[in-house]
Write an enzyme that holds these catalytic residues in place. Structure first.
Site, PDB file in Angstrom:
ATOM      1  N   THR A 153       0.857  -1.191   0.000  1.00  0.00           N
ATOM      2  CA  THR A 153       0.000   0.000   0.000  1.00  0.00           C
ATOM      3  C   THR A 153       0.889   1.235   0.000  1.00  0.00           C
ATOM      4  O   THR A 153       1.248   1.736  -1.043  1.00  0.00           O
ATOM      5  CB  THR A 153      -0.960  -0.003   1.203  1.00  0.00           C
ATOM      6  N   LYS A 162       4.120  -6.623   4.216  1.00  0.00           N
ATOM      7  CA  LYS A 162       3.867  -5.254   3.795  1.00  0.00           C
ATOM      8  C   LYS A 162       3.598  -4.417   5.030  1.00  0.00           C
ATOM      9  O   LYS A 162       3.098  -4.903   6.037  1.00  0.00           O
ATOM     10  CB  LYS A 162       2.698  -5.164   2.813  1.00  0.00           C
ATOM     11  N   THR A 213      -0.132  -3.755  12.842  1.00  0.00           N
ATOM     12  CA  THR A 213      -0.307  -3.069  11.621  1.00  0.00           C
ATOM     13  C   THR A 213       0.474  -3.524  10.424  1.00  0.00           C
ATOM     14  O   THR A 213       1.195  -2.754   9.908  1.00  0.00           O
ATOM     15  CB  THR A 213       0.056  -1.681  11.892  1.00  0.00           C
ATOM     16  N   GLU A 254       6.878   5.313   6.665  1.00  0.00           N
ATOM     17  CA  GLU A 254       6.400   6.445   5.859  1.00  0.00           C
ATOM     18  C   GLU A 254       7.191   7.715   6.163  1.00  0.00           C
ATOM     19  O   GLU A 254       7.194   8.206   7.289  1.00  0.00           O
ATOM     20  CB  GLU A 254       4.911   6.672   6.113  1.00  0.00           C
ATOM     21  N   ASN A 297       0.094  11.034   5.235  1.00  0.00           N
ATOM     22  CA  ASN A 297      -1.137  10.630   5.911  1.00  0.00           C
ATOM     23  C   ASN A 297      -2.217  11.689   5.858  1.00  0.00           C
ATOM     24  O   ASN A 297      -3.406  11.383   5.959  1.00  0.00           O
ATOM     25  CB  ASN A 297      -0.813  10.225   7.351  1.00  0.00           C
ATOM     26  N   THR A 354      -6.989  11.506  -0.522  1.00  0.00           N
ATOM     27  CA  THR A 354      -7.292  12.567  -1.489  1.00  0.00           C
ATOM     28  C   THR A 354      -6.662  12.290  -2.834  1.00  0.00           C
ATOM     29  O   THR A 354      -5.836  11.417  -2.968  1.00  0.00           O
ATOM     30  CB  THR A 354      -6.802  13.909  -0.960  1.00  0.00           C
TER      31      THR A 354
END
Length: 471
Positions: A201, A230, A241, A328, A466, A471
């Site tokens: 992802t 992942k 997670t 991230e 995040n 969006t």
């Protein structure tokens, strides 16, 4: 697999705009760019994979913006195998988690044929309809395997999903893609790598490892262990997670397999943190089909079990490190090590508390040796034994991985002066934070426990990624 696309050119769902904060990061799988140069070193160029396991992926278009790249993955065993799994501790457990639990419980960890995964939608908090969709995915794979289930409660395939929470799966697209993937099942390295990419992802690179090994009872027989995982955000210990699938061709009973996985996860995937959030979907599954033959591992007291435990734990730790290295927006890989604690449990709690502190993580991003934030986190750690934290016996230091001298910040509760020129050491990609409790002369109460948690820093880009996720 027929003409797999290069994994460096993969599905893109949203592209972040470039800004003064640095290079744009692509998430939900990079769009039309290669994997970041700094991450390519983590991608294996070859592999040795367990006998009897086949993998494949196909495009379903789970996200409407994904018009061509794989987002459905299959890992199948040619024969029924033992299986065990560890699931998220989040109370809002996603439909695939609930269904996979049911499959394992009904079959008591035996007779499992594989795993089906979709990326792009978590199928979490989706009610009865979400549960039905997860069961349909499992049943469809069974049908493709030639062993159709007699009902929704009799499937033999585990289910995993990852993506946005609260949205229903485009189930028809996924059910149409499963036979396509199944027809391309293969055991080549390129197929394993493409399948690892299909489950991503916000990851910037596929996380895949494989390892050959031997066991004491069969020193001349080669076994193999392969795994893909992942995860890049919403990562925190307690089976939080991420998704992971590990496969081996060693014959192992379901009960022994469960014990092996529980031990390995507690020292790997449950010892990492990226942002302190615990997901609704996370699952680590271990499948063993026995295709390589040899003596079966059926008890926890055998030499083979002990050897397998060491091998599996080390392997899981290597996979877990890849997750943290792909955090991230991360720029640093940090090992938080606690030494001389009264117990391993207390050490792990303290290390985890430091690892999830936003103030510690942002200081590390800014190359700031702000040890006060580390002490603050230690001081509010919850659930540790009274007297574990003794300020006047606490020492904190940074340890560069290049072998240069340890940067001592606090020694026995007293600030240690340090040369600002050492600030450059904090710019290294890898760094270790060491916390030690000093034992008084003749005292026997300290020194028995240690714990390690892996974490990354917090950058501007984590917020950007995040903030723009949907969006």
């Amino acid at each position: 697999m027929k003409n797999p696309k290069p994994f460096g050119v993969v599905a893109g769902f949203v592209r972040l705009h470039k800004s003064s904060l640095g290079q744009a990061r692509y998430y939900s799988i990079p769009n039309d760019v290669s994997i970041p140069a700094s991450k390519r070193k983590f991608i294996p160029s070859s592999g040795t994979y367990p006998k009897g396991f086949l993998v494949a992926c196909a495009h379903a278009g789970v996200k409407e913006s994904n018009t061509q790249f794989p987002d459905v993955a299959l890992i199948c065993s040619e024969t029924p195998c033992s299986a065990a799994a560890v699931f998220t501790t989040n109370k809002f457990q996603a439909a695939p988690v609930q269904v996979s639990k049911q499959v394992l419980e009904k079959r008591q960890g035996a007779g499992i044929r594989g795993v089906v995964i979709n990326s792009g939608c978590a199928n979490a908090v989706t009610g009865k309809g979400g549960l039905e969709h997860a069961k349909m995915m499992s049943a469809k794979v069974d049908e493709c395997n030639g062993t159709p289930s007699t009902g929704p409660q009799d499937t033999s395939t585990l289910v995993m999903s990852t993506g946005v929470i609260g949205q229903r799966l485009p189930i028809k697209k996924i059910l149409d893609a499963i036979p396509t993937a199944h027809s391309n099942l293969a055991s080549t390295h390129s197929t394993w790598l493409a399948t690892a990419r299909a489950i991503c992802t916000t990851d910037t690179f596929p996380k895949l490892l494989s390892r050959p090994f031997t066991l004491p009872s069969s020193p001349n027989r080669q076994y193999c262990l392969a795994g893909m995982t992942k995860g890049a955000g919403m990562i925190h210990p307690n089976m939080a997670t991420l998704l992971g699938i590990l496969c081996t061709d060693v014959p192992i009973s379901p009960s022994a397999l469960k014990a092996l996985l529980t031990h390995a996860v507690s020292r790997s995937f449950n010892a990492i943190s990226i942002d302190g959030d615990t997901s609704t979907n996370d699952t680590i599954a271990l499948l063993a089909n026995g295709a390589a033959g040899g003596e079966a591992i059926t008890t926890t007291s055998s030499p083979d079990y002990a050897a397998m435990q060491t091998i599996l734990t080390s392997f899981a730790q290597s996979l877990a490190q890849l997750v943290v290295r792909d955090g991230e927006g991360a720029t640093k890989f940090i090992m938080v090590r606690v030494c001389n604690s009264p117990s391993h449990a207390d050490a792990k709690v303290i290390a985890s508390t430091i690892a999830r502190s936003p103030l510690v993580k942002t200081a590390l991003y800014g190359k700031d040796a702000n040890w006060g934030r580390i002490l603050c986190a230690i001081g509010y750690a919850q659930g540790i034994a009274e007297g574990t934290v003794v300020p006047e016996r606490t020492s904190v230091s940074f340890r560069p991985v290049d072998g240069s001298a340890e940067l001592k910040l606090l020694v026995n509760g007293e600030r240690k002066a340090w040369n600002e020129s050492r600030r450059e050491d904090l710019a290294d990609e890898d760094l270790e934070i060491v916390l030690i409790w000093c034992r008084q002369k003749g005292e026997k109460g300290l020194g028995g426990g240690g714990g390690v948690v892996l974490v990354c820093d917090f950058s501007h880009e984590y917020v950007t990624i995040n903030g723009d996720y949907r969006t």
